[in-house]
Design a protein around this motif. Structure first.
Motif, PDB file in Angstrom:
ATOM      1  N   GLU A   1       0.801  -1.208   0.000  1.00  0.00           N
ATOM      2  CA  GLU A   1       0.000   0.000   0.000  1.00  0.00           C
ATOM      3  C   GLU A   1       0.843   1.271   0.000  1.00  0.00           C
ATOM      4  OE1 GLU A   1      -3.173  -0.298   2.795  1.00  0.00           O
ATOM      5  OE2 GLU A   1      -4.404  -1.474   1.417  1.00  0.00           O
ATOM      6  N   ALA A   2       2.088   1.142   0.413  1.00  0.00           N
ATOM      7  CA  ALA A   2       2.991   2.274   0.210  1.00  0.00           C
ATOM      8  C   ALA A   2       3.063   2.464  -1.305  1.00  0.00           C
ATOM      9  CB  ALA A   2       4.356   1.933   0.769  1.00  0.00           C
ATOM     10  N   SER A   3       3.126   3.725  -1.729  1.00  0.00           N
ATOM     11  CA  SER A   3       2.916   3.949  -3.159  1.00  0.00           C
ATOM     12  C   SER A   3       4.028   3.325  -4.000  1.00  0.00           C
ATOM     13  CB  SER A   3       2.818   5.438  -3.436  1.00  0.00           C
ATOM     14  OG  SER A   3       4.094   5.991  -3.249  1.00  0.00           O
TER      15      SER A   3
ATOM     16  N   ARG B   1       2.210  -1.003 -12.717  1.00  0.00           N
ATOM     17  CA  ARG B   1       1.811  -1.724 -13.937  1.00  0.00           C
ATOM     18  C   ARG B   1       2.088  -3.229 -13.780  1.00  0.00           C
ATOM     19  NH1 ARG B   1       4.223  -4.138 -17.752  1.00  0.00           N
ATOM     20  NH2 ARG B   1       6.319  -3.358 -17.318  1.00  0.00           N
ATOM     21  N   ILE B   2       3.264  -3.556 -13.248  1.00  0.00           N
ATOM     22  CA  ILE B   2       3.625  -4.974 -13.107  1.00  0.00           C
ATOM     23  C   ILE B   2       2.691  -5.684 -12.128  1.00  0.00           C
ATOM     24  CG2 ILE B   2       5.409  -6.560 -12.259  1.00  0.00           C
ATOM     25  CD1 ILE B   2       7.514  -4.666 -13.441  1.00  0.00           C
ATOM     26  N   ILE B   3       2.435  -5.057 -10.986  1.00  0.00           N
ATOM     27  CA  ILE B   3       1.617  -5.753  -9.980  1.00  0.00           C
ATOM     28  C   ILE B   3       0.155  -5.822 -10.439  1.00  0.00           C
ATOM     29  CG2 ILE B   3       0.878  -3.913  -8.372  1.00  0.00           C
ATOM     30  CD1 ILE B   3       2.582  -7.184  -7.326  1.00  0.00           C
ATOM     31  N   THR B   4      -0.282  -4.846 -11.206  1.00  0.00           N
ATOM     32  CA  THR B   4      -1.648  -4.895 -11.753  1.00  0.00           C
ATOM     33  C   THR B   4      -1.764  -6.044 -12.754  1.00  0.00           C
ATOM     34  OG1 THR B   4      -1.821  -2.531 -11.460  1.00  0.00           O
ATOM     35  CG2 THR B   4      -3.428  -3.522 -12.930  1.00  0.00           C
TER      36      THR B   4
ATOM     37  N   ARG C   1       9.949  -5.317  -2.740  1.00  0.00           N
ATOM     38  CA  ARG C   1       8.555  -5.264  -2.271  1.00  0.00           C
ATOM     39  C   ARG C   1       7.642  -6.028  -3.231  1.00  0.00           C
ATOM     40  NH1 ARG C   1       7.581   0.821  -1.871  1.00  0.00           N
ATOM     41  NH2 ARG C   1       5.406   0.282  -2.201  1.00  0.00           N
ATOM     42  N   LEU C   2       7.886  -5.853  -4.509  1.00  0.00           N
ATOM     43  CA  LEU C   2       7.069  -6.553  -5.506  1.00  0.00           C
ATOM     44  C   LEU C   2       7.275  -8.069  -5.402  1.00  0.00           C
ATOM     45  CD1 LEU C   2       7.530  -4.271  -8.658  1.00  0.00           C
ATOM     46  CD2 LEU C   2       5.493  -4.491  -7.235  1.00  0.00           C
TER      47      LEU C   2
END
Ligand SMILES: [Zn+2]
Length: 512
Positions: free
Chosen positions: A382-384, A391-394, A429-430
């Motif tokens: 949730e940290a920006s 884009r990658i996580i979406t 993080r990702l």
């Protein structure tokens, strides 16, 4: 649906009943309820069976990812499963007991432990509840009586049978027609069965030759039929109806059709019991090297003996969509092990650069053990994120939400690790978030943990270290021919040298 980790894509899953991908809407908006057919504990699990639990685990992690808690039940079949799923042959447990000359309860206990151990090695979360068939005999008898009252059973010399012509749409789940089942060449027939697809609810013990496992019932001493236990335990612990029932595709034709028939008759609601029926496809070994007939039995332990780490098998499972056949060979698995080592190496390099990120101090066990806690992905993600990370996580969320398209998640992991502009902190993080679904322990294992010593390796660890020292000495003295010879000797013994890396060597898996 409740609030999701991502406002992202709605979760869509393939329902074997409708043969369509459907949007998943849990009956309870806070919690999904899943039942998975468990192992029959008469032997070690074949890796083909283990694939089913990596699939179920991925489903469960995906539901968590989408913001849902999960109540998950897996059963342990320790009675009633015959060598053929269609009520023919011998009881698998009784047979194992004879062959191994061990008490049947000891056998059940031993192979239950071995199965749970396999799951742990594959980083498959334990279910909320393990339910064992023999702990539910009285409930199975009561269920049989309900079926009797509903008028869907009949008694034969051999026991109580379910009349499959008495429920609507029997076999709708199966791809094969009922006529096809009737024609199937069966070695043994039950005298008096009204329909070929009818199955035993209670199997009466033969007059001669007492079974080790038997109980008294209104239909005489005997044991429950295999199909009964899953209806009894799923409805008991998850209610009727519940959300998702999973199993291997081999259960789709008989076992799950029978469960559905029992559920319909018991509830009187003409409902299959679960809203969604999901099946994973087979594991195929075209080389035939690890088939039982060649005296090899492909268990997780047999892979470990060759130096192939269980997490490489998990990665192999993820590399193919669960509804496709999974091509297996030790060579393919060794390729996945190399891929996993590369991933772990890349993540380790990132970890060195990002030592003090505050989110890294959130204990991951919270997530790994309960599976229900969502604090970790929330706080991590949730940290920006910069637009590229977003884009990658979406994309990751979109592929996952489309019937668990795991093979398309792995390139996104590679893309993250190789990205030229994302900072190490964002990359990590990702990766940490993605690994909540992938379950590869990318932040927790070391490359050296993945390098298992093959059982038939000709060298010991100390001998390898001695050779390495010798080689180092040779290189220092510019005796490059000797250094090369040592490298070749080690290579022939299954040792890979990795100059400039820590550790400086690792075992190569033995492929044959
Ligand atoms: Zn089952």
């Amino acid at each position: 649906m409740t609030q999701c980790v991502f406002s992202g894509s709605p979760l869509r899953l393939f329902n074997s009943l409708s043969r369509q991908i459907e949007e998943f809407v849990p009956m309870d908006p806070a919690q999904a309820r899943i039942y998975s057919c468990g192992p029959t504990v008469y032997n070690y699990a074949h890796i083909g069976n283990l694939r089913a639990y990596v699939f179920t685990d991925t489903l469960r992690r995906t539901l968590n990812w989408k913001g849902l808690a999960v109540k998950h039940v897996i059963n342990i079949t320790d009675v009633g499963h015959l060598t053929s799923d269609q009520d023919e042959g011998e009881d698998k447990m009784e047979m194992a007991s004879k062959t191994m000359e061990r008490d049947i309860w000891q056998i059940a206990d031993h192979f239950t432990r071995a199965f749970k151990d396999d799951l742990a090695q594959l980083n498959v979360w334990h279910p909320t509840l393990w339910s064992t068939a023999t702990d539910h005999i009285q409930e199975m008898i009561a269920f049989g009586q309900t079926l009797e009252k509903a008028g869907v059973t009949y008694e034969l010399e051999t026991g109580l049978y379910f009349d499959t012509s008495r429920v609507a749409n029997y076999g709708a789940l199966a791809s094969a027609s009922l006529a096809g089942q009737a024609e199937g060449a069966r070695v043994e027939r039950i005298e008096g069965k009204r329909n070929p697809s009818d199955f035993a609810i209670w199997r009466r013990s033969p007059a001669i030759g007492k079974r080790q496992m038997e109980w008294l019932s209104p239909w005489g001493p005997g044991a429950p039929g295999w199909h009964l236990e899953c209806s009894v335990m799923s409805l008991k612990y998850l209610g009727a109806p519940f959300d998702i029932h999973t199993g291997g595709i081999d259960h789709r034709e008989i076992h799950h059709c029978n469960e559905i028939a029992q559920n319909q008759a018991c509830t009187g609601r003409d409902h299959p019991g679960a809203n969604l029926w999901m099946h994973n496809n087979f594991l195929i070994d075209r080389s035939g090297k690890m088939s039982k007939s060649k005296g090899e039995f492909a268990t997780l332990t047999s892979l470990i003996r060759r130096g192939l780490h269980p997490l490489a098998f998990r990665l192999l499972c993820l590399s193919t969509h669960y509804r496709s056949e999974l091509e297996f060979s030790v060579e393919i698995l060794a390729g996945q092990l190399a891929r996993l080592k590369r991933l772990v190496g890349a993540v380790a390099a990132l970890q060195l650069k990002v030592e003090n990120a505050s989110w890294k101090r959130i204990p991951r066990e919270v997530v790994y053990s309960s599976g229900a806690s969502l604090s970790y992905p929330r706080q991590v993600l949730e940290a920006s994120l910069p637009p590229e990370g977003d884009r990658i996580i979406t994309a990751f969320d979109r592929e996952l939400a489309e019937d668990l398209m795991t093979p398309r998640l792995l390139p996104l992991l590679d893309e993250t690790l190789n990205h030229p502009r994302l900072s190490p902190e964002v990359k990590l993080r990702l990766v940490a978030s993605m690994d909540l679904v992938l379950g590869l322990k990318l932040l927790d294992v070391h490359r050296s943990d993945l390098s298992l010593r093959p059982e038939n390796a000709s060298l010991t660890e100390n001998e390898v270290l001695a050779s390495l020292t010798q080689r180092q000495e040779a290189r220092k003295n510019k005796e490059f021919t000797i250094a090369d010879q040592i490298r070749q000797q080690l290579h022939a013994a299954g040792i890979e040298l990795m100059d400039g890396q820590e550790p400086a060597w690792e075992w190569r898996p033995f492929l044959l």
